[in-house]
Design an enzyme around this catalytic site. Structure first.
Site, short mmCIF file in Angstrom:
data_model
loop_
_atom_site.label_atom_id
_atom_site.label_comp_id
_atom_site.label_asym_id
_atom_site.label_seq_id
_atom_site.Cartn_x
_atom_site.Cartn_y
_atom_site.Cartn_z
N HIS A 228 -9.48 -23.75 -0.62
CA HIS A 228 -9.72 -24.89 -1.49
C HIS A 228 -11.20 -25.05 -1.80
O HIS A 228 -12.03 -25.16 -0.89
CB HIS A 228 -9.19 -26.18 -0.86
N HIS B 87 -1.61 -21.15 -5.64
CA HIS B 87 -0.99 -20.68 -4.41
C HIS B 87 0.30 -21.47 -4.14
O HIS B 87 0.57 -22.49 -4.76
CB HIS B 87 -1.96 -20.76 -3.23
N CYS C 104 3.34 -32.29 3.28
CA CYS C 104 3.10 -31.16 2.39
C CYS C 104 2.60 -30.01 3.26
O CYS C 104 2.18 -30.21 4.40
CB CYS C 104 2.03 -31.49 1.34
N HIS D 291 1.96 -25.30 3.35
CA HIS D 291 1.95 -23.98 2.73
C HIS D 291 2.80 -23.02 3.56
O HIS D 291 2.52 -22.83 4.74
CB HIS D 291 0.52 -23.44 2.67
N GLU E 60 3.48 -32.01 12.26
CA GLU E 60 2.70 -33.16 11.78
C GLU E 60 3.23 -34.48 12.30
O GLU E 60 2.46 -35.42 12.55
CB GLU E 60 2.68 -33.20 10.26
N TYR F 211 1.17 -28.41 -10.09
CA TYR F 211 0.11 -29.34 -10.46
C TYR F 211 -1.26 -28.74 -10.15
O TYR F 211 -1.40 -27.82 -9.35
CB TYR F 211 0.26 -30.69 -9.74
N GLU G 244 -7.21 -28.73 -6.11
CA GLU G 244 -5.92 -28.35 -5.55
C GLU G 244 -5.10 -27.75 -6.69
O GLU G 244 -5.04 -28.32 -7.79
CB GLU G 244 -5.22 -29.57 -4.96
N GLU H 125 -1.44 -25.74 -7.14
CA GLU H 125 -0.28 -25.26 -6.40
C GLU H 125 0.99 -25.20 -7.25
O GLU H 125 1.22 -26.04 -8.12
CB GLU H 125 0.01 -26.21 -5.22
N TRP I 275 -0.58 -35.51 -6.60
CA TRP I 275 0.70 -34.83 -6.70
C TRP I 275 1.85 -35.84 -6.57
O TRP I 275 2.86 -35.74 -7.27
CB TRP I 275 0.84 -33.71 -5.67
#
Length: 216
Positions: free
Chosen positions: A39, A46, A81, A83, A101, A118, A128, A130, A182
């Site tokens: 980032h 990504h 959120c 990855h 988390e 977005y 960002e 993605e 987002w």
């Protein structure tokens, strides 16, 4: 995509470094990058995901991002959120992040927005960028008492969906307690699916970006 249940998965790494999957404009994988450095002002496209976790009454688990996060610290947002790592099924990545988390297990996942994408820019120029399929999660047991990881989540709370939607201020980042960029766009797309989140139609897994189809 079929409903799935919790699977414990460790973070996929290369030589101990967590990586993200880089994409071309069609959503196919074209390489990887270290998550810690991806980032910046020229963030490449990504693969990511967003999850909205509900209890049996349709309440959403809302989170506030930790204040030490690189992107949008302290911002109110959806449940989690993250990855997927290289070779990691996207549904497994969602379960992994819910567990790591928030300490939440016992979740049924369903895909709702397979092609959400977005790009957002922070005030300091950090970008960002993605392709971010969106999942609905529903607890399969009693309401969870979250155990948030303070490096990821500053606080969390259960909120009726209609209240969350009403608080997604259209002024965006100009609001007193803004929703993540987002989240602002996702709420608009999710409400178009219907007022009851427990009855949103399931998205077509074939519409997922090619890099995310490991979960099919």
């Amino acid at each position: 995509m079929p409903a799935t249940t919790t699977r414990n998965r460790s973070v996929p790494t290369v030589s101990g470094v967590e990586q993200v999957v880089l994409l071309d404009e069609d959503g196919a994988a074209v390489g990887t990058a270290d998550k810690s450095g991806v980032h910046g002002p020229d963030t490449p496209l990504h693969l990511a995901f967003s999850c909205y976790l509900f209890d049996a009454d349709g309440r959403l688990l809302v989170t506030r991002r930790a204040f030490g996060k690189t992107t949008w610290p302290g911002v109110r947002t959806n449940t989690c959120c993250g990855h997927p790592g290289p070779g990691e099924p996207i549904d497994a990545a969602v379960h992994r992040r819910l567990a790591s988390e928030l300490g939440v297990h016992g979740v049924t996942l369903e895909l709702v927005l397979p092609r959400f994408r977005y790009r957002a820019v922070m005030a300091d120029g950090t970008v960002e960028h993605e392709l971010c399929p969106v999942f609905r999660g529903v607890l399969t047991g009693p309401v969870a008492v979250p155990e948030p990881d303070p490096t990821e989540v500053a606080e969390c709370w259960w909120q009726p969906w209609a209240e969350f939607v009403a608080a997604a201020d259209p002024r965006g980042d100009g609001a007193a307690d803004p929703l993540s960029p987002w989240g602002q766009v996702q709420v608009a797309e999710l409400t178009a699916l219907g007022p009851d989140p427990l009855h949103w139609p399931v998205g077509d897994a074939a519409a997922l970006p090619p890099a995310a189809r490991l979960a099919v």
